[in-house]
Design a protein around this motif. Structure first.
Motif, PDB file in Angstrom:
ATOM      1  N   ALA A 152       9.568  11.536 -16.546  1.00 58.72           N
ATOM      2  CA  ALA A 152       8.577  10.558 -16.996  1.00 58.72           C
ATOM      3  C   ALA A 152       8.232  10.788 -18.465  1.00 58.72           C
ATOM      4  CB  ALA A 152       7.324  10.646 -16.128  1.00 58.72           C
ATOM      5  N   ARG A 153       8.029  12.039 -18.846  1.00 59.79           N
ATOM      6  CA  ARG A 153       7.710  12.348 -20.242  1.00 59.79           C
ATOM      7  C   ARG A 153       8.845  11.919 -21.170  1.00 59.79           C
ATOM      8  NH1 ARG A 153       3.971  15.155 -22.157  1.00 59.79           N
ATOM      9  NH2 ARG A 153       5.315  16.200 -23.695  1.00 59.79           N
ATOM     10  N   ALA A 154      10.078  12.139 -20.723  1.00 58.42           N
ATOM     11  CA  ALA A 154      11.230  11.734 -21.531  1.00 58.42           C
ATOM     12  C   ALA A 154      11.265  10.228 -21.735  1.00 58.42           C
ATOM     13  CB  ALA A 154      12.521  12.214 -20.878  1.00 58.42           C
ATOM     14  N   ASP A 155      10.701   9.469 -20.779  1.00 60.09           N
ATOM     15  CA  ASP A 155      10.659   8.009 -20.869  1.00 60.09           C
ATOM     16  C   ASP A 155       9.389   7.501 -21.548  1.00 60.09           C
ATOM     17  OD1 ASP A 155      13.096   7.803 -19.617  1.00 60.09           O
ATOM     18  OD2 ASP A 155      12.243   7.560 -17.603  1.00 60.09           O
ATOM     19  N   GLY A 156       8.580   8.434 -22.073  1.00 59.03           N
ATOM     20  CA  GLY A 156       7.362   8.030 -22.765  1.00 59.03           C
ATOM     21  C   GLY A 156       6.210   7.682 -21.843  1.00 59.03           C
ATOM     22  N   ILE A 157       6.281   8.137 -20.601  1.00 60.90           N
ATOM     23  CA  ILE A 157       5.239   7.851 -19.610  1.00 60.90           C
ATOM     24  C   ILE A 157       4.276   9.029 -19.529  1.00 60.90           C
ATOM     25  CG2 ILE A 157       4.810   7.472 -17.142  1.00 60.90           C
ATOM     26  CD1 ILE A 157       7.601   6.154 -17.035  1.00 60.90           C
ATOM     27  N   ASP A 158       2.986   8.747 -19.436  1.00 60.03           N
ATOM     28  CA  ASP A 158       1.975   9.783 -19.227  1.00 60.03           C
ATOM     29  C   ASP A 158       1.871  10.040 -17.725  1.00 60.03           C
ATOM     30  OD1 ASP A 158      -0.376  11.233 -18.744  1.00 60.03           O
ATOM     31  OD2 ASP A 158      -1.412  10.342 -20.464  1.00 60.03           O
ATOM     32  N   PRO A 159       2.388  11.160 -17.223  1.00 57.66           N
ATOM     33  CA  PRO A 159       2.401  11.399 -15.774  1.00 57.66           C
ATOM     34  C   PRO A 159       1.004  11.503 -15.181  1.00 57.66           C
ATOM     35  CG  PRO A 159       3.905  12.907 -16.903  1.00 57.66           C
ATOM     36  CD  PRO A 159       3.058  12.256 -17.953  1.00 57.66           C
ATOM     37  N   VAL A 160       0.088  12.138 -15.902  1.00 62.94           N
ATOM     38  CA  VAL A 160      -1.265  12.335 -15.375  1.00 62.94           C
ATOM     39  C   VAL A 160      -1.987  11.002 -15.248  1.00 62.94           C
ATOM     40  CG1 VAL A 160      -3.489  13.449 -15.755  1.00 62.94           C
ATOM     41  CG2 VAL A 160      -1.377  14.677 -16.313  1.00 62.94           C
ATOM     42  N   ALA A 161      -1.989  10.215 -16.321  1.00 63.04           N
ATOM     43  CA  ALA A 161      -2.664   8.915 -16.285  1.00 63.04           C
ATOM     44  C   ALA A 161      -1.997   7.977 -15.282  1.00 63.04           C
ATOM     45  CB  ALA A 161      -2.655   8.279 -17.678  1.00 63.04           C
ATOM     46  N   SER A 162      -0.676   8.076 -15.158  1.00 67.08           N
ATOM     47  CA  SER A 162       0.036   7.206 -14.219  1.00 67.08           C
ATOM     48  C   SER A 162      -0.312   7.541 -12.778  1.00 67.08           C
ATOM     49  CB  SER A 162       1.558   7.346 -14.430  1.00 67.08           C
ATOM     50  OG  SER A 162       1.918   6.963 -15.733  1.00 67.08           O
ATOM     51  N   LEU A 163      -0.371   8.837 -12.471  1.00 65.91           N
ATOM     52  CA  LEU A 163      -0.740   9.226 -11.111  1.00 65.91           C
ATOM     53  C   LEU A 163      -2.189   8.858 -10.825  1.00 65.91           C
ATOM     54  CD1 LEU A 163      -0.009  10.515  -8.446  1.00 65.91           C
ATOM     55  CD2 LEU A 163      -0.592  12.748  -9.423  1.00 65.91           C
ATOM     56  N   ARG A 164      -3.055   9.019 -11.831  1.00 64.07           N
ATOM     57  CA  ARG A 164      -4.463   8.649 -11.649  1.00 64.07           C
ATOM     58  C   ARG A 164      -4.580   7.164 -11.346  1.00 64.07           C
ATOM     59  NH1 ARG A 164      -6.923   9.778 -16.672  1.00 64.07           N
ATOM     60  NH2 ARG A 164      -6.756  11.979 -16.124  1.00 64.07           N
ATOM     61  N   ALA A 165      -3.776   6.334 -12.040  1.00 67.47           N
ATOM     62  CA  ALA A 165      -3.806   4.891 -11.801  1.00 67.47           C
ATOM     63  C   ALA A 165      -3.304   4.561 -10.396  1.00 67.47           C
ATOM     64  CB  ALA A 165      -2.963   4.172 -12.846  1.00 67.47           C
ATOM     65  N   ALA A 166      -2.255   5.275  -9.956  1.00 65.20           N
ATOM     66  CA  ALA A 166      -1.717   5.027  -8.616  1.00 65.20           C
ATOM     67  C   ALA A 166      -2.719   5.426  -7.537  1.00 65.20           C
ATOM     68  CB  ALA A 166      -0.403   5.793  -8.437  1.00 65.20           C
ATOM     69  N   VAL A 167      -3.396   6.554  -7.758  1.00 67.62           N
ATOM     70  CA  VAL A 167      -4.398   7.003  -6.790  1.00 67.62           C
ATOM     71  C   VAL A 167      -5.571   6.026  -6.757  1.00 67.62           C
ATOM     72  CG1 VAL A 167      -6.071   8.835  -6.282  1.00 67.62           C
ATOM     73  CG2 VAL A 167      -3.739   9.435  -6.943  1.00 67.62           C
ATOM     74  N   ALA A 168      -5.947   5.506  -7.930  1.00 65.11           N
ATOM     75  CA  ALA A 168      -7.019   4.508  -7.980  1.00 65.11           C
ATOM     76  C   ALA A 168      -6.621   3.258  -7.196  1.00 65.11           C
ATOM     77  CB  ALA A 168      -7.337   4.152  -9.432  1.00 65.11           C
ATOM     78  N   ALA A 169      -5.353   2.862  -7.305  1.00 63.19           N
ATOM     79  CA  ALA A 169      -4.872   1.697  -6.557  1.00 63.19           C
ATOM     80  C   ALA A 169      -4.915   1.968  -5.064  1.00 63.19           C
ATOM     81  CB  ALA A 169      -3.446   1.353  -6.993  1.00 63.19           C
ATOM     82  N   LEU A 170      -4.552   3.187  -4.665  1.00 65.33           N
ATOM     83  CA  LEU A 170      -4.613   3.558  -3.252  1.00 65.33           C
ATOM     84  C   LEU A 170      -6.050   3.511  -2.747  1.00 65.33           C
ATOM     85  CD1 LEU A 170      -3.354   4.732  -0.650  1.00 65.33           C
ATOM     86  CD2 LEU A 170      -3.682   7.011  -1.638  1.00 65.33           C
ATOM     87  N   GLU A 171      -6.985   4.013  -3.554  1.00 63.46           N
ATOM     88  CA  GLU A 171      -8.388   3.982  -3.165  1.00 63.46           C
ATOM     89  C   GLU A 171      -8.868   2.553  -2.999  1.00 63.46           C
ATOM     90  OE1 GLU A 171     -12.788   5.586  -4.634  1.00 63.46           O
ATOM     91  OE2 GLU A 171     -11.073   5.658  -6.006  1.00 63.46           O
ATOM     92  N   ALA A 172      -8.476   1.682  -3.951  1.00 65.59           N
ATOM     93  CA  ALA A 172      -8.884   0.278  -3.877  1.00 65.59           C
ATOM     94  C   ALA A 172      -8.357  -0.390  -2.627  1.00 65.59           C
ATOM     95  CB  ALA A 172      -8.398  -0.472  -5.124  1.00 65.59           C
ATOM     96  N   GLU A 173      -7.107  -0.110  -2.263  1.00 68.99           N
ATOM     97  CA  GLU A 173      -6.521  -0.674  -1.048  1.00 68.99           C
ATOM     98  C   GLU A 173      -7.247  -0.141   0.197  1.00 68.99           C
ATOM     99  OE1 GLU A 173      -4.189  -2.994  -0.617  1.00 68.99           O
ATOM    100  OE2 GLU A 173      -4.089  -3.280  -2.800  1.00 68.99           O
ATOM    101  N   GLY A 174      -7.572   1.164   0.157  1.00 67.22           N
ATOM    102  CA  GLY A 174      -8.280   1.744   1.292  1.00 67.22           C
ATOM    103  C   GLY A 174      -9.647   1.150   1.483  1.00 67.22           C
ATOM    104  N   ARG A 175     -10.348   0.916   0.368  1.00 69.39           N
ATOM    105  CA  ARG A 175     -11.675   0.319   0.474  1.00 69.39           C
ATOM    106  C   ARG A 175     -11.589  -1.138   0.933  1.00 69.39           C
ATOM    107  NH1 ARG A 175     -15.749   3.283  -1.812  1.00 69.39           N
ATOM    108  NH2 ARG A 175     -15.137   5.103  -3.047  1.00 69.39           N
ATOM    109  N   ALA A 176     -10.566  -1.860   0.429  1.00 66.59           N
ATOM    110  CA  ALA A 176     -10.407  -3.255   0.822  1.00 66.59           C
ATOM    111  C   ALA A 176     -10.131  -3.373   2.314  1.00 66.59           C
ATOM    112  CB  ALA A 176      -9.270  -3.894   0.024  1.00 66.59           C
ATOM    113  N   ALA A 177      -9.423  -2.390   2.882  1.00 63.59           N
ATOM    114  CA  ALA A 177      -9.087  -2.428   4.310  1.00 63.59           C
ATOM    115  C   ALA A 177     -10.314  -2.206   5.183  1.00 63.59           C
ATOM    116  CB  ALA A 177      -8.037  -1.358   4.615  1.00 63.59           C
TER     117      ALA A 177
ATOM    118  N   ALA B  72      10.487  15.095 -11.791  1.00 66.37           N
ATOM    119  CA  ALA B  72       9.992  13.736 -12.013  1.00 66.37           C
ATOM    120  C   ALA B  72       9.019  13.694 -13.185  1.00 66.37           C
ATOM    121  CB  ALA B  72       9.319  13.209 -10.742  1.00 66.37           C
ATOM    122  N   VAL B  73       8.179  14.711 -13.307  1.00 64.25           N
ATOM    123  CA  VAL B  73       7.230  14.779 -14.423  1.00 64.25           C
ATOM    124  C   VAL B  73       7.986  14.869 -15.744  1.00 64.25           C
ATOM    125  CG1 VAL B  73       5.441  16.184 -15.520  1.00 64.25           C
ATOM    126  CG2 VAL B  73       5.369  15.779 -13.051  1.00 64.25           C
ATOM    127  N   ALA B  74       9.001  15.741 -15.811  1.00 63.69           N
ATOM    128  CA  ALA B  74       9.782  15.895 -17.036  1.00 63.69           C
ATOM    129  C   ALA B  74      10.509  14.595 -17.390  1.00 63.69           C
ATOM    130  CB  ALA B  74      10.785  17.037 -16.867  1.00 63.69           C
TER     131      ALA B  74
END
Length: 236
Positions: free
Chosen positions: A209-234, A205-207
């Motif tokens: 994503a890179r082929a599609d021009g996606i930054d896997p590290v920054a993308s996962l960090r953004a997803a984890v941040a969204a998860l944290e935000a949802e957890g705090r909102a709950a 999946a990482v390979a």
């Protein structure tokens, strides 16, 4: 350079056998390694937050780690650390400090790579120098970058997918997908198990994503941040 010199004096005082700090004197490069990593991540947090004051503070914490390591060292000091990186930057920017020509970012990357390759001529593999202590996702991206430059990243990732994984008590080749979500007890019982096949899927999946021009590290960090935000909102 006044404040930097003052910081070096403060570190010398902390490390002094008489009147210094017992905790600082007991530290080694190895014992301080975790703090260098933590401070680097806090620096990234400050950059992501876009807070200049926080960024200034975190840069200071990273700088303190550098000065402290230099103060502990027996074979070098802060001056030699600064001299070493100064000389390296001059060598790797011959288009600025020499006769090379580099008018585009691609040209600069080519010149930098050539200068670095000359410095590291003793390396036997393009993968030498990728730190094993890097987090797995970041290390995967770095290894893929090296292999992409060599031209065989796709083939090697494909060989991992298509080949059989090594037999190991911790891996589970040929595992089947459960038809129902695992219970909490099942998840706890399986915690810590190493599944190479799952890891290969993640690497694929990482390979991709890179082929599609996606930054896997920054993308996962953004997803984890969204998860944290949802957890705090709950919690509200």
């Amino acid at each position: 350079m006044g404040a930097l010199s003052d910081l070096e004096t403060v570190v010398d005082r902390l490390l002094a056998p008489e009147g210094g700090c017992v905790w600082n004197r007991e530290q080694t490069h190895a014992s301080l390694a975790r703090y260098a990593v933590e401070e680097a991540y806090e620096l990234v947090d400050a950059i992501d937050a876009g807070d200049d004051e926080e960024l200034r503070e975190e840069l200071g914490d990273v700088l303190y780690q550098v000065v402290l390591h230099a103060g502990l060292a027996e074979t070098f000091d802060l001056e030699s650390v600064a001299a070493g990186v100064r000389d390296k930057m001059i060598r790797r920017h011959p288009h600025v400090f020499g006769d090379e020509r580099a008018d585009t970012v691609a040209d600069v990357e080519r010149v930098w790579s050539a200068a670095k390759a000359a410095e590291k001529a003793s390396r036997r593999s393009v993968l030498d120098g990728v730190p094993r202590a890097m987090p797995p996702l970041e290390r995967a991206v770095k290894l893929l970058e090296r292999l992409e430059a060599r031209g065989d990243a796709d083939a090697l990732v494909a060989s991992l997918r298509d080949g059989s994984e090594p037999a190991s008590p911790q891996s589970s080749p040929g595992r089947s997908t459960p038809s129902v979500p695992p219970t909490t007890e099942q998840r706890t019982a399986g915690a810590g198990r190493v599944d190479t096949a799952w890891g290969i899927d993640a690497l694929r999946a990482v390979a991709s994503a890179r082929a599609d021009g996606i930054d896997p590290v920054a993308s996962l960090r953004a997803a984890v941040a969204a998860l944290e935000a949802e957890g705090r909102a709950a919690e509200v």
